[in-house]
Design a protein around this motif. Structure first.
Motif, PDB file in Angstrom:
ATOM      1  N   LEU A 148       0.835  -1.202   0.000  1.00 21.73           N
ATOM      2  CA  LEU A 148       0.000   0.000   0.000  1.00 21.73           C
ATOM      3  C   LEU A 148       0.868   1.250   0.000  1.00 21.73           C
ATOM      4  N   VAL A 197      -4.750   6.570  -2.837  1.00 23.00           N
ATOM      5  CA  VAL A 197      -4.305   5.260  -2.371  1.00 23.00           C
ATOM      6  C   VAL A 197      -4.054   4.353  -3.569  1.00 23.00           C
ATOM      7  N   VAL A 233      -2.722   0.306  -4.488  1.00 23.17           N
ATOM      8  CA  VAL A 233      -2.447  -1.029  -3.959  1.00 23.17           C
ATOM      9  C   VAL A 233      -1.781  -1.856  -5.052  1.00 23.17           C
ATOM     10  N   SER A 283      -7.927  -0.241  -6.243  1.00 26.14           N
ATOM     11  CA  SER A 283      -7.641   0.533  -5.037  1.00 26.14           C
ATOM     12  C   SER A 283      -8.892   1.264  -4.566  1.00 26.14           C
ATOM     13  N   PRO A 284      -9.005   1.521  -3.262  1.00 29.34           N
ATOM     14  CA  PRO A 284     -10.149   2.297  -2.764  1.00 29.34           C
ATOM     15  C   PRO A 284     -10.059   3.731  -3.261  1.00 29.34           C
ATOM     16  N   ILE A 335      -6.630   2.403   5.970  1.00 27.27           N
ATOM     17  CA  ILE A 335      -6.850   1.442   4.886  1.00 27.27           C
ATOM     18  C   ILE A 335      -6.861   0.056   5.495  1.00 27.27           C
ATOM     19  N   ARG A 336      -7.929  -0.691   5.257  1.00 28.81           N
ATOM     20  CA  ARG A 336      -8.032  -2.024   5.841  1.00 28.81           C
ATOM     21  C   ARG A 336      -8.496  -3.030   4.795  1.00 28.81           C
ATOM     22  N   PHE A 370      -9.938  -3.794  -0.462  1.00 30.07           N
ATOM     23  CA  PHE A 370      -9.462  -2.807   0.494  1.00 30.07           C
ATOM     24  C   PHE A 370     -10.452  -1.664   0.608  1.00 30.07           C
ATOM     25  N   ALA A 418     -11.265   2.222   2.546  1.00 33.71           N
ATOM     26  CA  ALA A 418     -10.629   3.391   3.145  1.00 33.71           C
ATOM     27  C   ALA A 418     -11.626   4.126   4.025  1.00 33.71           C
TER      28      ALA A 418
END
Length: 417
Positions: free
Chosen positions: A197, A212, A214, A224-225, A253-254, A260, A262
C-alpha cells in the motif's frame, strides 16, 4: 487540559503474518525463519526455526548507536548482557521492524539482525532468540523509509523509488536482489495483507490530494479504494489496518472481503501544519498511536474508536504509549518522564529527572532520546549519562532498572516484539 474530538472512521505484526505463518500451525512443511530448506513438520516441534532457540517469554533487545563515534551495541534485556558489534558512524536515523535494525547513513543503510523476534499465530505467540549478525547493506540511505511484514521488506528511497526485498533472504543474512516498484510514491510503501500500500500524486486532482494505490507482491497495480490524502505525513500498521497521516487527520486502509476499504479519521477542526501528527509511535500490536501536536502537546489516535485526543503537556521531547488503558508517556524538557490519562488529559504520574542533559531536539526528530514500549516496560535512553532507564509504566512510572553502558546511546530501538 485536553481537547477530545469524536469522529467516525508498525510496527505491529500485520494480518499477512497470520496467513503466511498459518501453514506451520496446520502441520505442513515449515519454511523456517532462517529461510532454509525444511524437513517435514512431523520431524520437528511445532514452531521450530532452524538456527534459533524458542523461548517461553518475549526476548527483548535494544539496538543502540552513537552517530559521532560509530559505537554500536545490542543490549539483551533478558540477560542484561551488552553485545558489541561493528561500528556505524554518521547514522542519521535508526529504525526497526521488530527484528532487524536499519542504520541509515548518507552512503546507505546497514541492516543488523538483532537476533530476537516474535511470530504471532493469532491464538498464540512464539518468541525466538538467535545470534546477532549483519545482514548486508541497502543502497538507500538517509531519508529512506523501510517497512516490513513477514514476507517482504519495502525500501522507499528519498527519491521516491521503491525496492522490495524478500524477507527470507534477510533472515539468511543476505540482502538479495530486490523487485522494483513502478512510479515514485508520495509516501512510504507499506506491506499489508499480502499487498503493498502507498499513496501517489500521479493524478490530475486539483486539490493536491494523493490517492491510495495497492500493488500485489509482483508489483502489479490492483483495484484501489477511491480515497485521497492531502499532504501525507507518517504511517503506521495496526491490527485494524494501515494508518496514513493527512492534513485533515488520518486515513485508515483495511482489508475488506479480499479487497481494500478506506476510512477517514478527521481531527474535527482545522489544525495548523506545524501541529499535525507527522510521525507516529506506538507499542507493536497496539491500536493506539501517538504523535507530537506541535511543541507543547500530544495527539493520541485510538484507531479502534476512530477518535483523536489532544493532550496539552508542555514542551515535548519524546512520546509513546502501550495503549489499552496504559498512561500516555511523555518525556518533557525538564528531563523527567510524565504520565497522562488519555481520557481526562490529566497528569497522573511523574519520575524524577532521568536525563543527564536534555538535548534541544524536539519530538518528531529522528535523533535524540526515545521512548520504546513493550507489554510491560518502557525504555528511555540517556545519551549524556551513557545509560538506559527501564520503566514500569503500570507502577507509577517506577524505575525498575538503570542499565549502564560504555557508550552514548544517542539512537535506540527495541527488537524482539
Amino acid at each position: 487540559m485536553f481537547v477530545r474530538k469524536n469522529v467516525t472512521a508498525w510496527g505491529a505484526t500485520s494480518l499477512v503474518s497470520l496467513a503466511l505463518l498459518a501453514t506451520s500451525c496446520a502441520g505442513q512443511d515449515d519454511n523456517t525463519s532462517a529461510g532454509k530448506e525444511s524437513s517435514p513438520a512431523s520431524a520437528r516441534a511445532h514452531g521450530y526455526v532452524e538456527g534459533a532457540q524458542e523461548a517461553a517469554e518475549q526476548q527483548s533487545r535494544l539496538l543502540l548507536n552513537d552517530p559521532e563515534t560509530g559505537d554500536t551495541r545490542v543490549l539483551d534485556l533478558t540477560t542484561g548482557k551488552v553485545h558489541e558489534v561493528p561500528p556505524t558512524s554518521g547514522t542519521s536515523n535508526l529504525t526497526t521492524d521488530g527484528r532487524f535494525g536499519y542504520l541509515h547513513t548518507a552512503s546507505g543503510t546497514r541492516v543488523l539482525d538483532a537476533g530476537a523476534w516474535m511470530v504471532d499465530h493469532g491464538d498464540h505467540v512464539h518468541y525466538y532468540r538467535a545470534a546477532i549478525r549483519d545482514a548486508g547493506r541497502l543502497p538507500a540511505g538517509t531519508g529512506a523509509r523501510v517497512r516490513s511484514d513477514a514476507a517482504v521488506t519495502a525500501v522507499t528511497g528519498e527519491d521516491g523509488r521503491t525496492a522490495v526485498y524478500r524477507r527470507a533472504e534477510l533472515e539468511k543474512g543476505e540482502v538479495g536482489s530486490p523487485r522494483r516498484l513502478p512510479g515514485e510514491p508520495a509516501s512510504a510503501v507499506v506491506p499489508y495483507a499480502e499487498h503493498l500500500l502507498t499513496l501517489t500524486d500521479d493524478t490530475d486532482d486539483e486539490d493536491g490530494s494523493t490517492k491510495v494505490v495497492v500493488y500485489d507482491r509482483e508489483g502489479k497495480r490492483v483495484t484501489s479504494p477511491d480515497a485521497g490524502c492531502e499532504d501525507p505525513r507518517g504511517d503506521a500498521v495496526t491490527r485494524r489496518g494501515v494508518v496514513f497521516g493527512c492534513a485533515d487527520g488520518a486515513l485508515l486502509i483495511r482489508e475488506d472481503d479480499g479487497g481494500f476499504a478506506a476510512e477517514r479519521i478527521p481531527y474535527g477542526a482545522d489544525v495548523p501544519a506545524g501541529e499535525r501528527a507527522s510521525r507516529f509511535s506506538h507499542r507493536a500490536g497496539s491500536d493506539t498511536l501517538t504523535a507530537p501536536a506541535g511543541d507543547r502537546g500530544v495527539w493520541v489516535l485510538d484507531v479502534t474508536e476512530r477518535t483523536w485526543t489532544r493532550v496539552k503537556t508542555g514542551p515535548v521531547v519524546s512520546v509513546n504509549t502501550a495503549g489499552e488503558g496504559s498512561p500516555l508517556l511523555v518525556l518533557q524538557d525538564d528531563g523527567a518522564l510524565h504520565g497522562y490519562d488519555t481520557t481526562t488529559g490529566k497528569q497522573v504520574s511523574r519520575t524524577k529527572r532521568l536525563l543527564t542533559d536534555v538535548p534541544e531536539t524536539r519530538a518528531g526528530d529522528t535523533t535524540g532520546p526515545a521512548i520504546e514500549v513493550d507489554r510491560s516496560r518502557a525504555y528511555l535512553n540517556d545519551p549524556a549519562g551513557s545509560r538506559v532507564h527501564e520503566i514500569d509504566y503500570n507502577d507509577d512510572l517506577r524505575v525498575a532498572r538503570t542499565l549502564d553502558l560504555d557508550m552514548k546511546p544517542v539512537l535506540m530501538v527495541e527488537t524482539g516484539r
